[in-house]
Design an enzyme around this catalytic site. Structure first.
Site, short mmCIF file in Angstrom:
data_model
loop_
_atom_site.label_atom_id
_atom_site.label_comp_id
_atom_site.label_asym_id
_atom_site.label_seq_id
_atom_site.Cartn_x
_atom_site.Cartn_y
_atom_site.Cartn_z
N GLU A 200 3.47 -15.00 1.49
CA GLU A 200 2.23 -14.28 1.21
C GLU A 200 1.60 -14.56 -0.16
O GLU A 200 1.42 -13.65 -0.97
CB GLU A 200 2.45 -12.78 1.42
N GLU A 342 4.77 -13.42 10.37
CA GLU A 342 4.93 -11.97 10.34
C GLU A 342 3.76 -11.31 11.07
O GLU A 342 2.60 -11.70 10.88
CB GLU A 342 4.98 -11.42 8.91
#
Length: 536
Positions: A200, A342
């Site tokens: 991320e 995810e």
């Protein structure tokens, strides 16, 4: 919990609209029955928007995240529960998760790093092991079940995530050196298929004073695309067979929009942390080894962060266009495979269920659909919860029911729709008996007040394979099964049945299987052991 909430572009409050159900048009409509490739053979590579194995067969990774190694515990969470670590992997594989994405922090890789939060009674084989040694065991066992493993550099330190791939205390050189170490450690293990380079990357600072991860801006200190190339090529120099998984950013500029400065040039459309690959078509990641790049966006529900698009009056009909813009176009234009690293939800908001149903439909059915690893197995993910319930043993059936049609079990087996993730273990009436018999040996691994752990090894001494195999034994009254692994272990009265798992259904002549278990009651060796009805 595992990640701070993502920031979208404009944060202006919008009127909430009622969510209707509209299943998005699927990217692929290949029948689920065609999904027999499991996780394939040998190392994997890419071909257009597909992931393929060493024989050229298409492989779809339908996996799950098991986190903890990136936290202060430096190892998998749930090892404190009453369900042994093998039992947890057994359930994941049985449910149809063929890939395990394992987050870690660089702290867990340091010499002298200590793993904590382990139930010594339930997992005595992990006592005293380093985080990397525990990782070795999980990888080996996952591989024995036909599962694949993706390693995910989730955090530089266990303290938290970072917008850039380096910090003041963890340099880019350390990041790359640790990746090269892992690539070397698992260089000859086809279970480990690749590296998710950094979790991320995201914006920081307000435009025009951006300090976070950008995509295609050309600043070597902030351009995540260029950093991914440096790390990816360094890894491929050590292990050229690995896939390189590259996440997106949140805002391509690397800075947050300032919607109050009345300067539209500083405003841009931002997405989830790691979820914005809108510039990857224009600025693709270039690797020295062809056919190794997989883009890996993250995608979440409104329970994680209330993005503006959840309030669109047309929701959920607006979502496919959003997914197309941020990352789906890469797949639809055949530029590269997508592996959603995810995505998850608590399902507490009615919009969340609609979101998950539509997202899964968007990925497509069957073996040619987009790959994914669901977040998460862990029930202790604060903003999503898990597939496992708080006991780390039973499962959240509401989530599993939505995911189930898209799961391709390891080895091409069949998934179980059971509410607890336990398939029917009744022996088949046509199950063959071993020709010539069997032998059984028992080892008590550990014991404690009120329970014990053991391993029963059954060997086929006959001249023909037993397929599928099923072992039974008896225990004294008062001894009850707590958990089992290497088979589907159940108990009825004083009789225990260990049924062959789909990934190892056949027991060849001369071969043996070791069934592990924990039990409640006074320690007792299994009695009257039989292999498919033949006494051992």
């Amino acid at each position: 919990m595992h990640r701070p909430t993502a920031l979208g572009g404009a944060l202006a409050a919008l009127a909430t609209a009622a969510a209707g159900v509209l299943v998005a048009a699927a990217v692929s409509t290949t029948p689920a029955a065609a999904a027999t490739a499991g996780t394939g053979t040998g190392y994997l590579h890419t071909s257009g928007n597909k992931i393929v194995d060493s024989t050229g067969a298409t492989v779809r990774l339908t996996g799950i995240n098991w986190f903890g190694m990136e936290t202060d515990n430096k190892t998998f969470h749930g090892l404190w529960s009453s369900n042994p670590w093998r039992g947890q992997l057994d359930t994941m594989a049985r449910l149809g998760y063929n890939t395990l994405r394992i987050p870690y922090s660089n702290d867990a890789l340091k010499p002298g790093a200590t793993a904590t939060g382990i139930n010594d009674f339930v997992n005595p084989d992990l006592v005293g092991l380093s985080p990397l040694q525990i990782l070795d065991k999980v990888i080996d066992y996952a591989g024995s079940k036909g599962m694949r493993v993706i390693l995910d550099r989730h955090r530089p330190t266990s303290a938290g995530q970072s917008p850039l791939w380096y910090t003041s205390t963890v340099s880019e050189a350390t990041w790359i050196a640790d990746w090269k170490m892992l690539a070397q450690r698992y260089a000859n293990n086809t279970t480990v298929i690749g590296a998710d380079l950094h979790n991320e990357p995201h914006a920081e600072g307000t435009n025009p004073a951006a300090t976070g991860a950008c995509w295609g801006c050309g600043d070597t200190a902030r351009d995540w695309r260029l950093a991914a190339e440096r790390a990816g090529n360094a890894i491929l120099g050590v292990q050229p067979n690995w896939l390189i998984f590259v996440e997106g950013v949140s805002c391509p500029s690397g800075g947050l929009s300032n919607v109050w400065d009345n300067d539209p040039s500083n405003d841009e459309d931002c997405g989830w942390w790691g979820g914005n690959l809108s510039k990857a078509g224009q600025f693709p990641v270039r690797l020295n080894v062809a056919n190794r790049l997989v883009y890996s966006p993250h995608e979440y529900a409104t329970s994680v962060y209330h993005q503006a698009w959840f309030d669109d009056p047309s929701y959920p009909a607006n979502m496919p266009a959003i997914w197309d813009k941020y990352w789906g176009y890469l797949y639809k234009q055949n530029l590269a495979p997508i592996m959603m690293g995810e995505f998850g939800t608590t399902l507490q908001d009615p919009k969340d269920k609609v979101w998950l149903q539509n997202l899964m439909a968007y990925t497509g059915t069957g073996v040619t659909g987009m790959s994914f690893t669901y977040w998460s197995w862990n029930p202790n993910s604060g903003d999503t919860g898990g597939i496992a319930n708080d006991d780390w043993t039973t499962i959240n059936q509401a989530k599993q029911d939505i995911l189930q049609p898209y799961l391709i079990p390891p080895g091409g087996g069949t998934t179980s729709p059971s509410p607890t993730g336990t398939p029917n273990t009744s022996p088949s009436p046509t199950t063959p008996a071993p020709t010539g018999g069997c032998t059984a040996t028992y080892k008590q691994v550990n014991a404690w007040q009120g329970g014990f752990q053991g391993e029963l090894t059954v060997k086929n001494t006959g001249t023909a394979a037993v397929n599928p195999w099923s072992a039974t034994w008896t225990w004294p009254s008062g001894v009850t099964l707590a958990s089992g692994w290497n088979a589907t272990v159940t108990q009825s009265g004083t009789t225990v049945t260990a049924a062959a798992p789909t990934w190892a259904a056949s027991l060849a002549p001369g071969a043996s299987v070791t069934v592990g278990f924990t039990a409640n009651g006074t320690a007792a060796a299994p009695g009257a052991v039989k292999l498919n009805g033949t006494a051992c």
